[in-house]
Motif scaffolding. Structure first.
Motif, PDB file in Angstrom:
ATOM      1  N   GLU A   1       0.832  -1.208   0.000  1.00 44.00           N
ATOM      2  CA  GLU A   1       0.000   0.000   0.000  1.00 44.00           C
ATOM      3  C   GLU A   1       0.867   1.258   0.000  1.00 44.00           C
ATOM      4  OE1 GLU A   1      -2.502   0.645   3.501  1.00 44.00           O
ATOM      5  OE2 GLU A   1      -4.181   0.932   2.119  1.00 44.00           O
ATOM      6  N   LYS A   2       1.926   1.291   0.782  1.00 44.02           N
ATOM      7  CA  LYS A   2       2.839   2.439   0.802  1.00 44.02           C
ATOM      8  C   LYS A   2       3.497   2.631  -0.557  1.00 44.02           C
ATOM      9  CE  LYS A   2       3.980   2.313   5.705  1.00 44.02           C
ATOM     10  NZ  LYS A   2       5.029   2.040   6.693  1.00 44.02           N
ATOM     11  N   GLY A   3       3.929   1.543  -1.171  1.00 44.22           N
ATOM     12  CA  GLY A   3       4.538   1.618  -2.493  1.00 44.22           C
ATOM     13  C   GLY A   3       3.567   2.135  -3.536  1.00 44.22           C
ATOM     14  N   PHE A   4       2.322   1.690  -3.459  1.00 45.95           N
ATOM     15  CA  PHE A   4       1.302   2.152  -4.398  1.00 45.95           C
ATOM     16  C   PHE A   4       1.032   3.644  -4.212  1.00 45.95           C
ATOM     17  CE2 PHE A   4      -3.132   3.017  -5.473  1.00 45.95           C
ATOM     18  CZ  PHE A   4      -3.127   2.657  -6.816  1.00 45.95           C
TER      19      PHE A   4
ATOM     20  N   VAL B   1       1.611   6.625  -6.980  1.00 46.11           N
ATOM     21  CA  VAL B   1       0.529   7.516  -7.413  1.00 46.11           C
ATOM     22  C   VAL B   1       0.979   8.969  -7.293  1.00 46.11           C
ATOM     23  CG1 VAL B   1      -1.772   8.367  -6.795  1.00 46.11           C
ATOM     24  CG2 VAL B   1      -1.361   5.918  -6.937  1.00 46.11           C
ATOM     25  N   GLU B   2       1.657   9.313  -6.202  1.00 47.03           N
ATOM     26  CA  GLU B   2       2.188  10.664  -6.029  1.00 47.03           C
ATOM     27  C   GLU B   2       3.207  10.993  -7.115  1.00 47.03           C
ATOM     28  OE1 GLU B   2       3.758  11.470  -2.145  1.00 47.03           O
ATOM     29  OE2 GLU B   2       1.995  10.611  -1.164  1.00 47.03           O
ATOM     30  N   ALA B   3       4.054  10.042  -7.447  1.00 44.33           N
ATOM     31  CA  ALA B   3       5.073  10.270  -8.470  1.00 44.33           C
ATOM     32  C   ALA B   3       4.424  10.507  -9.833  1.00 44.33           C
ATOM     33  CB  ALA B   3       6.030   9.085  -8.530  1.00 44.33           C
ATOM     34  N   VAL B   4       3.377   9.770 -10.141  1.00 45.37           N
ATOM     35  CA  VAL B   4       2.680   9.951 -11.419  1.00 45.37           C
ATOM     36  C   VAL B   4       2.002  11.316 -11.460  1.00 45.37           C
ATOM     37  CG1 VAL B   4       0.729   9.129 -12.802  1.00 45.37           C
ATOM     38  CG2 VAL B   4       2.386   7.504 -11.901  1.00 45.37           C
ATOM     39  N   GLU B   5       1.379  11.723 -10.371  1.00 45.62           N
ATOM     40  CA  GLU B   5       0.732  13.039 -10.326  1.00 45.62           C
ATOM     41  C   GLU B   5       1.758  14.159 -10.486  1.00 45.62           C
ATOM     42  OE1 GLU B   5      -1.414  13.006  -6.652  1.00 45.62           O
ATOM     43  OE2 GLU B   5      -3.020  11.760  -7.463  1.00 45.62           O
ATOM     44  N   GLU B   6       2.896  14.015  -9.829  1.00 42.47           N
ATOM     45  CA  GLU B   6       3.958  15.020  -9.938  1.00 42.47           C
ATOM     46  C   GLU B   6       4.496  15.078 -11.369  1.00 42.47           C
ATOM     47  OE1 GLU B   6       8.442  15.511  -8.234  1.00 42.47           O
ATOM     48  OE2 GLU B   6       6.901  14.891  -6.803  1.00 42.47           O
ATOM     49  N   TRP B   7       4.665  13.919 -11.986  1.00 40.04           N
ATOM     50  CA  TRP B   7       5.150  13.850 -13.357  1.00 40.04           C
ATOM     51  C   TRP B   7       4.152  14.517 -14.300  1.00 40.04           C
ATOM     52  CZ3 TRP B   7       3.597  11.315 -17.900  1.00 40.04           C
ATOM     53  CH2 TRP B   7       4.556  11.299 -18.916  1.00 40.04           C
TER      54      TRP B   7
END
Length: 114
Positions: A12-15, A19-25
């Motif tokens: 869950e932490k990895g997911f 998700v945060e990394a994709v939003e930032e990208w």
């Protein structure tokens, strides 16, 4: 804590972080597209005689992006330091190093007058 529970928490932490990394990208990519469009609009205005309205429209879109995300990351400016100059990028970055003229101004000694 069971093995399954621990494995679930790690997953869950990895997911969540992905998700945060994709939003930032996606935010970074949106800013990149806006800056590219701005460059094209400015070129068209300056060299091809296009009107200034397009530049203003894109600037408003950039202002909206800044309002949503807080700022345009200076990575975009660092990439363009060949165009803007290293002094400009350094002056507008968080880890700005003082320019030679700023260093000279900081080290000038004034002598008191009598």
């Amino acid at each position: 804590m069971s093995f399954i529970t621990k494995a679930f928490e790690i997953t869950e932490k990895g997911f969540d972080s992905s998700v945060e990394a994709v939003e930032e990208w996606n935010e970074h990519r949106r800013a990149q597209r806006l800056l590219l469009k701005l460059g094209v609009a400015v070129y068209a205005e300056q060299r091809l005689g296009h009107d200034h309205d397009t530049v203003e429209r894109i600037m408003k879109a950039i202002d909206g992006h800044v309002a949503d995300s807080g700022e345009i990351e200076l990575d975009h400016l660092r990439v363009a330091k060949d165009v803007l100059g290293e002094d400009f990028v350094a002056a507008h970055s968080d880890d700005a190093k003082p320019t030679d003229s700023e260093r000279d101004a900081d080290t000038t000694v004034t002598t008191p007058t009598a």
